[in-house]
Design an enzyme around this catalytic site. Structure first.
Site, PDB file in Angstrom:
ATOM      1  N   THR A  11     -39.704  14.400  -9.860  1.00 22.92           N
ATOM      2  CA  THR A  11     -38.853  15.485 -10.349  1.00 22.92           C
ATOM      3  C   THR A  11     -37.432  15.022 -10.671  1.00 22.92           C
ATOM      4  OG1 THR A  11     -38.461  16.134  -8.068  1.00 22.92           O
ATOM      5  CG2 THR A  11     -40.112  17.371  -9.241  1.00 22.92           C
ATOM      6  N   THR A 133     -27.722  18.154  -5.852  1.00 17.54           N
ATOM      7  CA  THR A 133     -28.319  18.072  -7.195  1.00 17.54           C
ATOM      8  C   THR A 133     -29.813  18.365  -7.177  1.00 17.54           C
ATOM      9  OG1 THR A 133     -28.713  15.722  -6.810  1.00 17.54           O
ATOM     10  CG2 THR A 133     -26.710  16.284  -8.015  1.00 17.54           C
ATOM     11  N   LYS A 186     -28.540  13.696   5.859  1.00 14.94           N
ATOM     12  CA  LYS A 186     -28.432  15.157   5.685  1.00 14.94           C
ATOM     13  C   LYS A 186     -29.827  15.765   5.590  1.00 14.94           C
ATOM     14  CE  LYS A 186     -29.601  14.999   1.250  1.00 14.94           C
ATOM     15  NZ  LYS A 186     -30.413  15.784   0.341  1.00 14.94           N
ATOM     16  N   VAL A 274     -42.296  14.355  -1.624  1.00 15.14           N
ATOM     17  CA  VAL A 274     -41.731  13.484  -0.597  1.00 15.14           C
ATOM     18  C   VAL A 274     -40.742  14.276   0.290  1.00 15.14           C
ATOM     19  CG1 VAL A 274     -39.892  12.652  -2.142  1.00 15.14           C
ATOM     20  CG2 VAL A 274     -40.563  11.270  -0.197  1.00 15.14           C
ATOM     21  N   GLU A 276     -37.975  13.294   2.520  1.00 14.51           N
ATOM     22  CA  GLU A 276     -37.213  12.092   2.900  1.00 14.51           C
ATOM     23  C   GLU A 276     -36.625  12.188   4.313  1.00 14.51           C
ATOM     24  OE1 GLU A 276     -37.434   9.316   1.617  1.00 14.51           O
ATOM     25  OE2 GLU A 276     -36.933   9.169  -0.510  1.00 14.51           O
TER      26      GLU A 276
HETATM   27  N1  LIG Z   1     -35.793  16.066  -6.392  1.00 11.01           N
HETATM   28  C1  LIG Z   1     -34.481  16.154  -6.298  1.00 11.01           C
HETATM   29  O1  LIG Z   1     -33.919  17.220  -6.551  1.00 11.01           O
HETATM   30  C2  LIG Z   1     -33.665  14.962  -5.906  1.00 11.01           C
HETATM   31  C3  LIG Z   1     -32.285  14.987  -6.117  1.00 11.01           C
HETATM   32  C4  LIG Z   1     -31.514  13.877  -5.739  1.00 11.01           C
HETATM   33  C5  LIG Z   1     -32.138  12.774  -5.171  1.00 11.01           C
HETATM   34  N2  LIG Z   1     -33.499  12.787  -4.990  1.00 11.01           N
HETATM   35  C6  LIG Z   1     -34.089  11.590  -4.387  1.00 11.01           C
HETATM   36  O2  LIG Z   1     -34.807  10.891  -5.394  1.00 11.01           O
HETATM   37  C7  LIG Z   1     -35.935  10.207  -4.819  1.00 11.01           C
HETATM   38  C8  LIG Z   1     -37.191  10.617  -5.590  1.00 11.01           C
HETATM   39  O3  LIG Z   1     -37.366  11.994  -5.393  1.00 11.01           O
HETATM   40  P1  LIG Z   1     -38.271  12.889  -6.336  1.00 11.01           P
HETATM   41  O4  LIG Z   1     -37.895  14.281  -6.025  1.00 11.01           O
HETATM   42  O5  LIG Z   1     -38.210  12.478  -7.750  1.00 11.01           O
HETATM   43  O6  LIG Z   1     -39.705  12.573  -5.703  1.00 11.01           O
HETATM   44  P2  LIG Z   1     -41.139  12.994  -6.223  1.00 11.01           P
HETATM   45  O7  LIG Z   1     -41.986  13.112  -5.027  1.00 11.01           O
HETATM   46  O8  LIG Z   1     -41.032  14.154  -7.162  1.00 11.01           O
HETATM   47  O9  LIG Z   1     -41.582  11.729  -7.135  1.00 11.01           O
HETATM   48  C9  LIG Z   1     -41.597  10.460  -6.719  1.00 11.01           C
HETATM   49  C10 LIG Z   1     -42.051   9.548  -7.854  1.00 11.01           C
HETATM   50  O10 LIG Z   1     -41.998   8.220  -7.344  1.00 11.01           O
HETATM   51  C11 LIG Z   1     -43.025   7.459  -7.946  1.00 11.01           C
HETATM   52  N3  LIG Z   1     -43.903   6.886  -6.924  1.00 11.01           N
HETATM   53  C12 LIG Z   1     -44.786   7.531  -6.132  1.00 11.01           C
HETATM   54  N4  LIG Z   1     -45.448   6.660  -5.349  1.00 11.01           N
HETATM   55  C13 LIG Z   1     -44.950   5.442  -5.651  1.00 11.01           C
HETATM   56  C14 LIG Z   1     -45.225   4.139  -5.169  1.00 11.01           C
HETATM   57  N5  LIG Z   1     -46.155   3.896  -4.255  1.00 11.01           N
HETATM   58  N6  LIG Z   1     -44.514   3.110  -5.685  1.00 11.01           N
HETATM   59  C15 LIG Z   1     -43.570   3.351  -6.621  1.00 11.01           C
HETATM   60  N7  LIG Z   1     -43.288   4.552  -7.129  1.00 11.01           N
HETATM   61  C16 LIG Z   1     -43.974   5.590  -6.641  1.00 11.01           C
HETATM   62  C17 LIG Z   1     -43.825   8.385  -8.830  1.00 11.01           C
HETATM   63  O11 LIG Z   1     -43.374   8.225 -10.156  1.00 11.01           O
HETATM   64  C18 LIG Z   1     -43.500   9.763  -8.303  1.00 11.01           C
HETATM   65  O12 LIG Z   1     -43.600  10.751  -9.269  1.00 11.01           O
HETATM   66  C19 LIG Z   1     -35.962  10.627  -3.327  1.00 11.01           C
HETATM   67  O13 LIG Z   1     -35.363   9.625  -2.554  1.00 11.01           O
HETATM   68  C20 LIG Z   1     -35.114  11.891  -3.294  1.00 11.01           C
HETATM   69  O14 LIG Z   1     -34.483  12.086  -2.048  1.00 11.01           O
HETATM   70  C21 LIG Z   1     -34.265  13.840  -5.357  1.00 11.01           C
END
Ligand SMILES: NC(=O)c1ccc[n+]([C@@H]2O[C@H](COP(=O)([O-])OP(=O)(O)OC[C@H]3O[C@@H](n4cnc5c(N)ncnc54)[C@H](O)[C@@H]3O)[C@@H](O)[C@H]2O)c1
Length: 327
Positions: A11, A133, A186, A274, A276
């Site tokens: 996402t 965010t 956090k 995920v 975290e």
């Molecule tokens: N979603 C948010 O609003 C947001 C905002 C700021 C920061 N983050 C951070 O960004 C990071 C990703 O979050 P997200 O929400 O996009 O997660 P998500 O669960 O939506 O997606 C994770 C993505 O990581 C990839 N992935 C999955 N398994 C994998 C593997 N084994 N090896 C490599 N890549 C793999 C895939 O493309 C998957 O879609 C997290 O650390 C989260 O804390 C998320």
């Protein structure tokens, strides 16, 4: 126009892709999960985001375009960052702007994720981006602020320029360690607010957990020579407020299910993405023990996740010896 290569098609990676594409950058989104790329190419949608991705964004299973990219963004869950950094390391160079947006601390080494990427790739001056965010809002163009943190402030300022004329307003901060500690821990405090709500407690205790939660993250950060203002900034209290209160927060939701009595596995499954905060817990406990820092809320969440009764744990937390608010 920059060529931006995003590692991770979840996402957050996709929301950033949409924003950077909207100001005419060339955006490429990569995933190791082949069926995820097939699905994106077929539908140009992600189930959690209310958006259809423009045809100008490329979804790929190949790292071919990485070497010639100007900007590389790590947007994968924290536990995969080392592996992916190792995988791509031969494709990176010091002229590129390398950004980490994943939030976590590596359990075994207690390294921040920018340090992990630096170690795996030998690239200096990785930028960490963190703040309040939620991808769900960014993807539909709701305004957002974020911090670009790097010891080399010129690199952080490159991120400011990258997002100029978008709905993301970027602040800079040289205290990358403080920004990354806040981003990782956090999420644990958001588990705590979720647990408390699920258990049936109200807004008063939620406010207390947020306030005392940032106090314990700051206590650790000050011991590690981080800047005090980072903890009252966007990546500190700002991100904690949104994570601990928003309907979009997976950590808060996961905590809510745990507080309602569901098992950890059931709670993770219901969230479906995920969480975290659970990944960050072992590192937080190790740091608290290693540096002898009092982190009672994080310790309480750790105990609950490891099977201790929710009611007993909250009661013990509230009945610790009284103390001054000023340390
Ligand atoms: N979603 C948010 O609003 C947001 C905002 C700021 C920061 N983050 C951070 O960004 C990071 C990703 O979050 P997200 O929400 O996009 O997660 P998500 O669960 O939506 O997606 C994770 C993505 O990581 C990839 N992935 C999955 N398994 C994998 C593997 N084994 N090896 C490599 N890549 C793999 C895939 O493309 C998957 O879609 C997290 O650390 C989260 O804390 C998320």
């Amino acid at each position: 126009m920059k060529k931006v290569f995003i590692l991770g098609a979840g996402t957050w990676g996709l929301a950033l892709a949409k924003i950077l594409d909207s100001i005419n950058n060339k955006v490429i989104v990569y995933s190791v999960i082949e069926k995820e790329i097939d699905e994106l190419n077929k539908t140009r949608k992600n189930k959690n985001l209310d958006v259809i991705f423009s045809n100008t964004i490329t979804f790929t299973k190949s790292l071919e375009e990485l070497d010639s990219s100007d900007v590389v963004i790590f947007a994968i869950p924290s536990i995969y960052v080392r592996n992916i950094a190792g995988l791509v390391s031969n494709h990176l160079n010091n002229n590129q702007l390398i950004i980490d947006v994943a939030k976590g601390i590596e359990e075994d080494t207690l390294m921040t994720l920018s340090e992990v990427i630096e170690e795996e790739t030998n690239i200096k001056d990785i930028v960490a981006m963190s703040g309040p965010t939620h991808a769900e809002e960014v993807a539909i163009n709701l305004p957002t602020t974020i911090v670009a943190a790097c010891k080399n402030i010129n690199k952080a300022n490159e991120v400011v320029e990258l997002f100029r004329n978008t709905i993301i307003r970027v602040y800079v901060n040289e205290d990358i360690k403080g920004v990354e500690l806040c981003g990782a821990f956090k999420n644990i405090i958001a588990l705590a607010t979720g647990i408390s709500e699920g258990y049936g407690y109200g807004d008063n205790i939620k406010a207390a957990l947020i306030t005392r939660g940032i106090a314990e993250i700051r206590r650790l950060g000050l011991f590690l020579n981080c800047h005090e203002q980072t903890f009252s900034g966007l990546s500190g209290i700002g991100d904690l407020i949104v994570t601990a209160t928003s309907k979009h927060s997976r950590n808060n939701c996961c905590g809510y299910y745990i507080g309602k009595g569901y098992s950890i596995d059931e709670s993770i499954k219901m969230v479906g993405m995920v969480v975290e905060g659970l990944n960050a817990l072992p590192a937080a406990i190790k740091m608290a023990n290693k540096y002898n820092i009092d982190m009672p809320i994080i310790k309480a969440v750790y105990d609950i996740v490891n099977g201790k009764d929710v009611g007993i744990t909250i009661n013990e937390l509230l009945n610790r010896p009284n103390k001054s608010e000023i340390e």
